[in-house]
Design an enzyme around this catalytic site. Structure first.
Site, PDB file in Angstrom:
ATOM      1  N   LEU A   1       0.790  -1.036  -0.041  1.00 18.21           N
ATOM      2  CA  LEU A   1      -0.030  -0.157   0.038  1.00 18.21           C
ATOM      3  C   LEU A   1       0.816   1.162  -0.079  1.00 18.21           C
ATOM      4  CD1 LEU A   1      -2.742  -0.828   2.887  1.00 18.21           C
ATOM      5  CD2 LEU A   1      -3.037  -0.490   0.267  1.00 18.21           C
ATOM      6  N   ASP A   2       0.565   2.377  -0.853  1.00 16.51           N
ATOM      7  CA  ASP A   2       1.620   3.309  -1.094  1.00 16.51           C
ATOM      8  C   ASP A   2       1.583   4.279   0.312  1.00 16.51           C
ATOM      9  OD1 ASP A   2      -0.368   5.396  -1.549  1.00 16.51           O
ATOM     10  OD2 ASP A   2      -0.506   4.784  -3.449  1.00 16.51           O
ATOM     11  N   LEU A   3       2.429   5.128   0.388  1.00 15.66           N
ATOM     12  CA  LEU A   3       2.585   5.995   1.587  1.00 15.66           C
ATOM     13  C   LEU A   3       1.059   6.728   2.148  1.00 15.66           C
ATOM     14  CD1 LEU A   3       4.732   7.417   3.509  1.00 15.66           C
ATOM     15  CD2 LEU A   3       4.678   9.267   2.037  1.00 15.66           C
TER      16      LEU A   3
END
Length: 198
Positions: free
Chosen positions: A56-58
């Protein structure tokens, strides 16, 4: 999660779940000193090599599974093998045409990006809330998919403002943001057995 001795539920030794908040990187370490998901887990999760299944990206949040079992990791990240469900807020008015495009797929430098299912949940101002189902997870898949679509009124790309993963396969997120727990043995069995039916 604490279990009393008389509770019959048996914990998985293979899988744990984290509800990832925004602002944490899904990586073991970061050269820039940014926060990583391991700061939300016990120290042994890092030292014993528990690895995130997928990413999951930032700026994204929600369900993230960890395992030390490479076979489980591979099975859950193989395209077409596992359904993942997200709730997203998109800037712009998402039309039926946009949904049709997302279902048909959009070509990108990262290959064909598409959704299995897109359901409009609500709208607020110039924003639309959607439930999106995919069965693969290219890098920033959903953000890039909707970013390739244009707002019919303004001609600007649609932008995913918020993204939260709410389920992976048969397992639904049921813990508070920033908290973790082991899956129960029954949850693990159901999750793994469902992989062979997709």
């Amino acid at each position: 999660m604490l279990l009393h001795v008389n509770e019959p539920a048996e914990l998985s030794k293979e899988l744990l779940a984290l509800n990832k908040p925004k602002g944490y990187l899904v990586t073991r370490s970061d050269d820039l000193g940014r926060k990583t998901v391991y700061e939300l887990l016990p120290e042994w999760a890092f030292t014993e090599g528990w690895m995130p299944i997928g990413r999951l990206d930032l700026e994204s949040k929600g369900l993230l599974l960890f395992t030390t079992n490479s076979k489980i990791n591979h099975a859950l990240t193989t395209p077409k093998n596992c359904i993942k469900v997200y709730e997203i807020w998109v800037r712009g008015h998402v039309s039926d045409e946009h949904i049709a495009e997302a279902l048909n797929g959009v070509q990108s430098p990262h290959g064909l990006l598409k959704a299995l299912k897109v359901e409009k949940i609500s709208t607020g101002g110039a924003k639309t809330k959607l439930k999106v189902v995919i069965d693969e997870g290219k890098n920033r898949h959903i953000r890039r998919l909707f970013g390739a679509l244009k707002d019919s009124k303004f001609g600007t790309p649609l932008k995913v403002l918020e993204l939260s993963r709410i389920s992976i396969g048969s397992f639904n997120l049921d813990i508070k943001s920033g908290e973790w727990r082991y899956l129960l043995k029954d949850e693990e069995k159901t999750l793994i057995s469902h992989l062979h039916k997709t």
